[in-house]
Design an enzyme around this catalytic site. Sequence first.
Site, PDB file in Angstrom:
ATOM      1  N   LYS A  69      -7.757  -6.095 -56.878  1.00 48.90           N
ATOM      2  CA  LYS A  69      -7.749  -4.780 -57.541  1.00 48.90           C
ATOM      3  C   LYS A  69      -8.622  -3.728 -56.856  1.00 48.90           C
ATOM      4  O   LYS A  69      -8.282  -2.551 -56.852  1.00 48.90           O
ATOM      5  CB  LYS A  69      -8.185  -4.916 -59.007  1.00 48.90           C
ATOM      6  CG  LYS A  69      -7.150  -5.614 -59.881  1.00 48.90           C
ATOM      7  CD  LYS A  69      -7.595  -5.641 -61.331  1.00 48.90           C
ATOM      8  CE  LYS A  69      -6.534  -6.313 -62.176  1.00 48.90           C
ATOM      9  NZ  LYS A  69      -6.790  -6.196 -63.609  1.00 48.90           N
ATOM     10  N   ASP A 106      -5.195  -1.025 -67.278  1.00 49.92           N
ATOM     11  CA  ASP A 106      -5.900  -2.038 -68.084  1.00 49.92           C
ATOM     12  C   ASP A 106      -6.607  -1.400 -69.284  1.00 49.92           C
ATOM     13  O   ASP A 106      -6.647  -1.971 -70.370  1.00 49.92           O
ATOM     14  CB  ASP A 106      -6.923  -2.789 -67.217  1.00 49.92           C
ATOM     15  CG  ASP A 106      -6.255  -3.737 -66.237  1.00 49.92           C
ATOM     16  OD1 ASP A 106      -5.073  -4.076 -66.427  1.00 49.92           O
ATOM     17  OD2 ASP A 106      -6.928  -4.142 -65.267  1.00 49.92           O
TER      18      ASP A 106
HETATM   19  N1  LIG Z   1      -6.559  -9.534 -71.371  1.00 52.34           N
HETATM   20  C1  LIG Z   1      -6.421  -8.954 -70.196  1.00 52.34           C
HETATM   21  O1  LIG Z   1      -5.449  -8.233 -69.918  1.00 52.34           O
HETATM   22  C2  LIG Z   1      -7.513  -9.109 -69.173  1.00 52.34           C
HETATM   23  C3  LIG Z   1      -7.729  -8.120 -68.189  1.00 52.34           C
HETATM   24  C4  LIG Z   1      -8.771  -8.307 -67.263  1.00 52.34           C
HETATM   25  C5  LIG Z   1      -9.544  -9.452 -67.334  1.00 52.34           C
HETATM   26  N2  LIG Z   1      -9.297 -10.394 -68.288  1.00 52.34           N
HETATM   27  C6  LIG Z   1     -10.129 -11.619 -68.387  1.00 52.34           C
HETATM   28  O2  LIG Z   1     -11.488 -11.246 -68.443  1.00 52.34           O
HETATM   29  C7  LIG Z   1     -12.313 -12.204 -67.782  1.00 52.34           C
HETATM   30  C8  LIG Z   1     -13.186 -11.490 -66.756  1.00 52.34           C
HETATM   31  O3  LIG Z   1     -12.338 -10.904 -65.763  1.00 52.34           O
HETATM   32  P1  LIG Z   1     -12.917  -9.866 -64.680  1.00 52.34           P
HETATM   33  O4  LIG Z   1     -11.783  -9.413 -63.867  1.00 52.34           O
HETATM   34  O5  LIG Z   1     -13.792  -8.840 -65.340  1.00 52.34           O
HETATM   35  O6  LIG Z   1     -13.840 -10.855 -63.810  1.00 52.34           O
HETATM   36  P2  LIG Z   1     -15.076 -10.477 -62.856  1.00 52.34           P
HETATM   37  O7  LIG Z   1     -14.937  -9.100 -62.332  1.00 52.34           O
HETATM   38  O8  LIG Z   1     -15.201 -11.632 -61.926  1.00 52.34           O
HETATM   39  O9  LIG Z   1     -16.338 -10.481 -63.863  1.00 52.34           O
HETATM   40  C9  LIG Z   1     -16.752 -11.685 -64.460  1.00 52.34           C
HETATM   41  C10 LIG Z   1     -17.813 -11.389 -65.510  1.00 52.34           C
HETATM   42  O10 LIG Z   1     -18.155 -12.627 -66.170  1.00 52.34           O
HETATM   43  C11 LIG Z   1     -19.571 -12.825 -66.073  1.00 52.34           C
HETATM   44  N3  LIG Z   1     -19.893 -14.246 -65.994  1.00 52.34           N
HETATM   45  C12 LIG Z   1     -19.335 -15.170 -65.174  1.00 52.34           C
HETATM   46  N4  LIG Z   1     -19.920 -16.372 -65.382  1.00 52.34           N
HETATM   47  C13 LIG Z   1     -20.853 -16.185 -66.344  1.00 52.34           C
HETATM   48  C14 LIG Z   1     -21.795 -17.055 -66.999  1.00 52.34           C
HETATM   49  N5  LIG Z   1     -21.880 -18.359 -66.687  1.00 52.34           N
HETATM   50  N6  LIG Z   1     -22.603 -16.531 -67.945  1.00 52.34           N
HETATM   51  C15 LIG Z   1     -22.522 -15.212 -68.253  1.00 52.34           C
HETATM   52  N7  LIG Z   1     -21.666 -14.342 -67.673  1.00 52.34           N
HETATM   53  C16 LIG Z   1     -20.846 -14.839 -66.735  1.00 52.34           C
HETATM   54  C17 LIG Z   1     -19.961 -12.099 -64.817  1.00 52.34           C
HETATM   55  O11 LIG Z   1     -21.346 -11.842 -64.840  1.00 52.34           O
HETATM   56  P3  LIG Z   1     -22.160 -11.653 -63.432  1.00 52.34           P
HETATM   57  O12 LIG Z   1     -21.961 -10.214 -63.044  1.00 52.34           O
HETATM   58  O13 LIG Z   1     -23.554 -11.998 -63.788  1.00 52.34           O
HETATM   59  O14 LIG Z   1     -21.552 -12.614 -62.431  1.00 52.34           O
HETATM   60  C18 LIG Z   1     -19.113 -10.821 -64.941  1.00 52.34           C
HETATM   61  O15 LIG Z   1     -19.676  -9.925 -65.873  1.00 52.34           O
HETATM   62  C19 LIG Z   1     -11.339 -13.219 -67.164  1.00 52.34           C
HETATM   63  O16 LIG Z   1     -11.264 -14.333 -68.033  1.00 52.34           O
HETATM   64  C20 LIG Z   1     -10.018 -12.491 -67.131  1.00 52.34           C
HETATM   65  O17 LIG Z   1      -8.907 -13.363 -67.240  1.00 52.34           O
HETATM   66  C21 LIG Z   1      -8.321 -10.238 -69.214  1.00 52.34           C
END
Ligand SMILES: NC(=O)c1ccc[n+]([C@@H]2O[C@H](COP(=O)([O-])OP(=O)(O)OC[C@H]3O[C@@H](n4cnc5c(N)ncnc54)[C@H](OP(=O)(O)O)[C@@H]3O)[C@@H](O)[C@H]2O)c1
Length: 278
Positions: A69, A106
């Site tokens: 993205k 999104d």
């Molecule tokens: N429903 C939908 O349409 C939709 C859309 C987008 C995303 N999502 C879902 O949202 C989730 C995140 O996606 P993303 O694209 O935002 O991912 P991302 O950019 O990789 O961000 C991941 C986030 O999770 C945190 N995290 C990871 N491991 C952690 C832990 N052990 N303890 C606390 N925080 C932790 C990270 O914190 P740090 O910064 O500290 O690493 C960061 O804030 C995924 O499950 C994805 O499938 C859903």
Amino acid sequence: MADRFLLAAVMGWPISQSRSPMLHNFWFAQYGLRGTYVPLAIAPDRLEAALRALPALNFSGCNLTIPLKQKAMAIVDEVDVTAQKIGAISCVVVKEDGRLVGFNNDWYGFVHNVLEFVPDWRADAGPAVVIGAGGGARAVIYGLLERGAREVRLCNRTVERAQALADEFGAAVRVVPWDDRHDALDGAAMLVNTTSQGMVGQPPLDLLLDRLPITALVNDIVYIPRETPLLVAARERGNRTVTGLGMLLHQGVPAWKAWFGIEPQVTAALRAAIEATL
Ligand SMILES: NC(=O)c1ccc[n+]([C@@H]2O[C@H](COP(=O)([O-])OP(=O)(O)OC[C@H]3O[C@@H](n4cnc5c(N)ncnc54)[C@H](OP(=O)(O)O)[C@@H]3O)[C@@H](O)[C@H]2O)c1
């Protein structure tokens, strides 16, 4: 358009987990259109070649998912202003002259998912707590601010990432240290989990809900499983909850409008078909 075979895709790396093909192919069938939507596994270093191939292949556009993205921002010919503010492209539209324009839908998916469950939802009803500061959080915060939120308490394990996001989005976004996340729920009108915690294969989000008002609305953007441990805990203590799948479903609506000139519906049948696979 009647004679044209309609084509769109989702590009990601990996891609097998994506429910987007099911969503879009449901709509092709529902509207009786000749067309298909394909999942494409595209390594980040092949993204430019893959995107540039879209016009010659007669694709109307594509969606982008992790980890493509942000990278697409530097590839497309134009990035619309919302995608610029969010800092990521979720949807590419191929223009008639072959130019590629990047959008981010999104935030729209987040807002319309909440509104589907809670039609009288108001983002300005009180403080919103957002846990996480990744790509999903950017869209959620943009959506909250767009809908008039005046205070967003942002809490992320890596505080620098939260601070960078707060610096971009302005004074309405206030960073809360990770260790203070439980207390940050005090007086909140809404809680949104945007971390990957609670997703299948991951531990539940480590968050005590004791301080969260019972009137607060709780949303998790994680949608596998359908109801995350956070949502189960919130529902069992009496909070209204909104599951995450609808964010994916609703972001498809503006994509279809831009690709095919059709505004598809997010129906109970569509939701049930996809939920059955989660
Ligand atoms: N429903 C939908 O349409 C939709 C859309 C987008 C995303 N999502 C879902 O949202 C989730 C995140 O996606 P993303 O694209 O935002 O991912 P991302 O950019 O990789 O961000 C991941 C986030 O999770 C945190 N995290 C990871 N491991 C952690 C832990 N052990 N303890 C606390 N925080 C932790 C990270 O914190 P740090 O910064 O500290 O690493 C960061 O804030 C995924 O499950 C994805 O499938 C859903």
